[in-house]
Design a protein around this motif. Structure first.
Motif, PDB file in Angstrom:
ATOM      1  N   HIS A  95      91.615 -25.974 -32.033  1.00 56.34           N
ATOM      2  CA  HIS A  95      91.651 -27.048 -32.970  1.00 56.34           C
ATOM      3  C   HIS A  95      92.753 -28.028 -32.494  1.00 56.34           C
ATOM      4  N   ARG A  96      92.616 -28.998 -33.055  1.00 52.35           N
ATOM      5  CA  ARG A  96      93.836 -30.199 -32.878  1.00 52.35           C
ATOM      6  C   ARG A  96      94.383 -30.581 -34.156  1.00 52.35           C
ATOM      7  N   HIS A  97      95.479 -31.203 -34.239  1.00 54.59           N
ATOM      8  CA  HIS A  97      96.069 -31.854 -35.379  1.00 54.59           C
ATOM      9  C   HIS A  97      95.884 -33.119 -35.671  1.00 54.59           C
ATOM     10  N   GLU A  98      95.679 -33.353 -36.769  1.00 51.75           N
ATOM     11  CA  GLU A  98      95.077 -34.706 -37.237  1.00 51.75           C
ATOM     12  C   GLU A  98      95.863 -35.034 -38.707  1.00 51.75           C
ATOM     13  N   THR A  99      95.806 -36.670 -38.970  1.00 53.85           N
ATOM     14  CA  THR A  99      96.409 -36.734 -40.134  1.00 53.85           C
ATOM     15  C   THR A  99      95.251 -37.530 -40.925  1.00 53.85           C
ATOM     16  N   ALA A 239     113.017 -37.301 -45.699  1.00 48.84           N
ATOM     17  CA  ALA A 239     114.205 -37.555 -45.567  1.00 48.84           C
ATOM     18  C   ALA A 239     114.637 -37.783 -44.025  1.00 48.84           C
ATOM     19  N   ALA A 240     114.103 -36.801 -43.208  1.00 52.33           N
ATOM     20  CA  ALA A 240     114.402 -36.684 -41.758  1.00 52.33           C
ATOM     21  C   ALA A 240     113.471 -37.119 -41.196  1.00 52.33           C
ATOM     22  N   PHE A 241     112.375 -37.295 -41.382  1.00 52.54           N
ATOM     23  CA  PHE A 241     111.246 -37.823 -40.364  1.00 52.54           C
ATOM     24  C   PHE A 241     110.215 -38.814 -40.754  1.00 52.54           C
ATOM     25  N   GLY A 242     110.586 -39.597 -41.988  1.00 54.57           N
ATOM     26  CA  GLY A 242     109.906 -40.654 -42.497  1.00 54.57           C
ATOM     27  C   GLY A 242     108.672 -40.158 -42.914  1.00 54.57           C
ATOM     28  N   GLY A 243     108.522 -38.989 -43.434  1.00 52.40           N
ATOM     29  CA  GLY A 243     107.293 -38.503 -44.188  1.00 52.40           C
ATOM     30  C   GLY A 243     106.266 -37.842 -42.964  1.00 52.40           C
ATOM     31  N   ASP A 244     106.780 -37.864 -41.832  1.00 50.43           N
ATOM     32  CA  ASP A 244     106.102 -37.290 -40.562  1.00 50.43           C
ATOM     33  C   ASP A 244     105.989 -35.669 -40.748  1.00 50.43           C
ATOM     34  N   VAL A 245     105.152 -35.090 -41.500  1.00 54.98           N
ATOM     35  CA  VAL A 245     104.995 -33.626 -41.392  1.00 54.98           C
ATOM     36  C   VAL A 245     104.865 -32.653 -39.800  1.00 54.98           C
ATOM     37  N   ALA A 246     103.932 -33.476 -39.270  1.00 56.99           N
ATOM     38  CA  ALA A 246     103.856 -33.005 -37.890  1.00 56.99           C
ATOM     39  C   ALA A 246     105.050 -33.237 -37.050  1.00 56.99           C
ATOM     40  N   ALA A 247     105.806 -34.181 -37.131  1.00 52.22           N
ATOM     41  CA  ALA A 247     107.112 -34.119 -36.324  1.00 52.22           C
ATOM     42  C   ALA A 247     107.970 -33.157 -36.978  1.00 52.22           C
TER      43      ALA A 247
END
Length: 398
Positions: A95-99, A239-247
């Protein structure tokens, strides 16, 4: 001995009682299914008629995985998940990760189900949620686990509901501890010929007191799992990643390193599995991930149940291109920490699988004790609230 004046006792009885009335039946369902789900793996094996006893990771998988990699488009080589399905057979998700457009973080790719001869029996395309649906060979165990985890209520509401139930159980355990004036004497007190209210009180106290440490562990760890993904991850990501769950996932669970996209192939997977089993004192992996499959910067991680004599699960990191062992990996972050260790032991403490069948049997027995306590608790709580706490005060302080 815990001393409370009469007014404080009545207040704690009210807290104890209302928490039991409001969520008692839900708590009973969650604990009962969780008690049986301790043996979910064994129930699944029995219900599906499985006969294989050797883990797929103790058998040759290297050639099969290489063949799958060759037939899978390179865009899905970003991540490979390897795990057992059915009767110790192999499942592989390239797989690959996508948003997604709605902002959801998903894994999308091709899921292969292999038979016992390592031939592809089924091939599915989609996101993880789409391809990992229920199967006939694990229907009963999946039903038990899903009832315990989310009461068959759609995400995230089911997890939130069981999390609230877990917090209510924690409140009931703490308030019950404060109510009992003679806690240690109560462990051995059973007055079978006393007033019916006192008989109920003794049965409730004996079962509840013996299982009190287990109730704390079960409530705390269960609430942690329920709120971790539904509230904890989104809040920290925002709070820490601007809403970026992947990060967030990369920072917490990833393996940082310099990118090297050169195509080099992968190390010998059979050798890696043998080495991982040796390092964990005979524990075959329960899950294996390969990042950047086939590239020079590939990383391979094996996940294991706690080794004999330990309570913390083991996670081992290997160089995916060469198959060389690199280090033992903490559950969270890149360095060992108290928080990482605490997070790692949550699952073994909740499911009781850290000591094999013995710890599972103990968790099973304590689970039934809590079911009994909850049942008596609901009956007694109804009485104490309906009688302005007078019966309740007698019930818990006599």
């Amino acid at each position: 001995m815990i001393h409370l004046d009469r007014q404080e006792t009545k207040l704690m009885v009210a807290v104890h009682g209302w928490s039991g009335i409001i969520l008692g039946l839900l708590l009973y369902a969650v604990v009962l299914t969780g008690t049986v789900a301790v043996f979910a793996e064994e129930v699944g094996i029995w219900s599906a008629g499985h006969v294989q006893t050797t883990s797929v990771f103790e058998r040759p998988i290297d050639r099969a995985v290489r063949d799958l990699g060759a037939r899978t488009p390179a865009k899905y080589h970003e991540g490979v998940d390897l795990f057992e399905i059915g009767d110790h057979q192999l499942g592989a998700f390239f797989h690959r990760h996508e948003t997604d457009p709605d902002g959801s973080f998903v894994s999308r790719g091709i899921y292969y189900q292999l038979d016992r001869n390592m031939r592809v029996a089924k091939k599915l395309f989609g996101t993880g949620e789409e391809v990992f649906g229920p199967r006939n060979d694990d229907a009963l165990s999946s039903f038990l686990v899903d009832t315990h985890v989310r009461l068959h209520v759609p995400d995230p509401w089911g997890l939130l509901l069981t999390g609230i139930v877990g917090l209510a159980m924690l409140v009931a355990a703490i308030s019950g501890l404060l109510i009992h004036r003679h806690l240690f004497r109560d462990i051995f007190t059973l007055r079978r010929k006393a007033h019916p209210v006192l008989v109920e009180r003794d049965l409730h106290s004996v079962a509840g007191t013996w299982s009190l440490p287990f109730a704390f562990i079960l409530a705390f760890t269960g609430s942690f799992f329920s709120f971790y993904s539904t509230a904890g991850v989104p809040i920290v990501a925002m709070a820490a990643f601007g809403g970026d769950v992947a990060a967030l996932n990369e920072a917490v669970y990833g393996n940082p390193g310099k990118a090297d996209p050169r195509v080099t192939g992968i190390g010998n997977l059979d050798g890696v599995m043998a080495d991982a089993i040796r390092r964990t004192k005979g524990r075959a992996p329960t899950f294996v991930t390969i990042e950047n499959f086939g590239r020079a910067d590939a990383q391979l991680t094996t996940y294991h149940q706690p080794p004999p004599g330990d309570i913390e699960p083991a996670t081992l990191l290997y160089d995916g291109a060469t198959g060389q062992f690199e280090r033992t990996k903490p559950a969270i972050g890149t360095r060992p920490s108290a928080g990482g260790t605490l997070t790692a032991i949550m699952a073994p403490l909740h499911f009781g699988n850290f000591g094999g069948l013995l710890s599972k049997a103990i968790w099973f027995a304590l689970g039934f004790a809590i079911c009994y306590v909850t049942l008596i608790f609901c009956v007694a709580a109804s009485r104490m609230v309906c009688n302005n706490n007078d019966t309740g005060t007698l019930l818990f302080t006599a």
